[in-house]
Design a protein around this motif. Structure first.
Motif: not given
Lengths: 180, 180
Positions: B75-86
């Protein structure tokens, strides 16, 4: 033209240098919506888990331009045109370290990205590496290579000191094969 | 301007879409020669090793455009702006599978490429995953997700059925952590 579940409406060359090729495709997605793909193609590469008789692995320390920091990686390089994976692996090992191997074992291929970047990276395990007596060192080589106990290299992957994708996969696959 | 041992003479924007950004830098290399770098920047991503109580891992099957074939990936995807890794890991897990985890463990970061592509991919282990009762399935999701015994997923990495870089690293790191 169809590509899997995608319909390609057009394909436009964007940029090309000796190492990468960028194009933009206009597509109809599987759900019927229209969109674009900026696709990057790179030369296929090979990474070598090179282990000597003392169970040390060769690691290269080098400043890497795109990530803007030093990276610790396996001996790696691009395949020359017409070259087999085994030939490229042996050539890179000899060019970068002056070493030859007594046994080669394939570790399959890693595709670092799959959606917008096409760049297969082949993995080879080289056992029993030793100096080739005929090797003439290349004085201009900017790569610093060191030998690290294989168990230490595994720890370096696990704790994030080694992050380069193909190097992580190569070391962890070799670890399983070698029972370490 | 200096960047590590490189002197940057110029930096030219080449191409930009919502997912990638391509530029060409003219540089003086550490050995004094002049050259270019075509550098590709991508959004940081996250990949999740999502394991349920039966020690099965969730894998997504999807046709991947750049490699022109189906790929089996975490399960993979890009980080949204401002979002932490968790936050990104939990959001991707829930969006793609409707699952939540009872425990999250960081598995460090993989940098799939280092010389011409900048795209960190963070790895997280999600243990004890289970269906969120409030989840409303997304009918348009083109991803097929299946549960595979974790030992089988390790074999799929070892024999080349799974080649996606971050997925290989995530599965093999989790295998070591879990003693499998």
């Amino acid at each position: 033209m169809k590509k899997g579940p995608f319909e390609i409406l057009s394909s436009t060359p964007i940029y090309k240098n000796p190492w990468i090729n960028v194009r933009e495709d206009a597509v109809i997605r599987p759900d019927g919506s229209q969109g674009i793909f900026g696709v990057v193609e790179m030369l296929p590469g090979v990474s070598v888990v090179a282990i000597n008789k003392k169970m040390e692995v060769l690691l290269a320390y080098e400043y890497k331009y795109a990530i803007e920091e030093e990276s610790i990686e396996l001996i790696s390089g691009a395949l020359d045109p017409g070259e087999s994976i085994e030939q490229a692996a042996a050539r890179e090992l000899k060019e970068e370290t002056g070493m030859v191997a007594s046994e080669w074992i394939g570790l399959e291929t890693v595709t670092p990205f799959t959606t917008v970047i096409r760049s297969p990276n082949h993995l080879m395990l080289a056992k029993g590496i030793h100096l080739d007596p005929d090797h003439v060192p290349d004085q201009n080589e900017p790569v610093t290579t060191i030998s690290v106990p294989f168990k230490e290299a595994i720890e370096m992957v696990m704790d994030g000191r080694i992050t380069h994708g193909a190097s992580c996969v190569g070391i962890l696959k070799a670890a399983r094969l070698l029972g370490l």
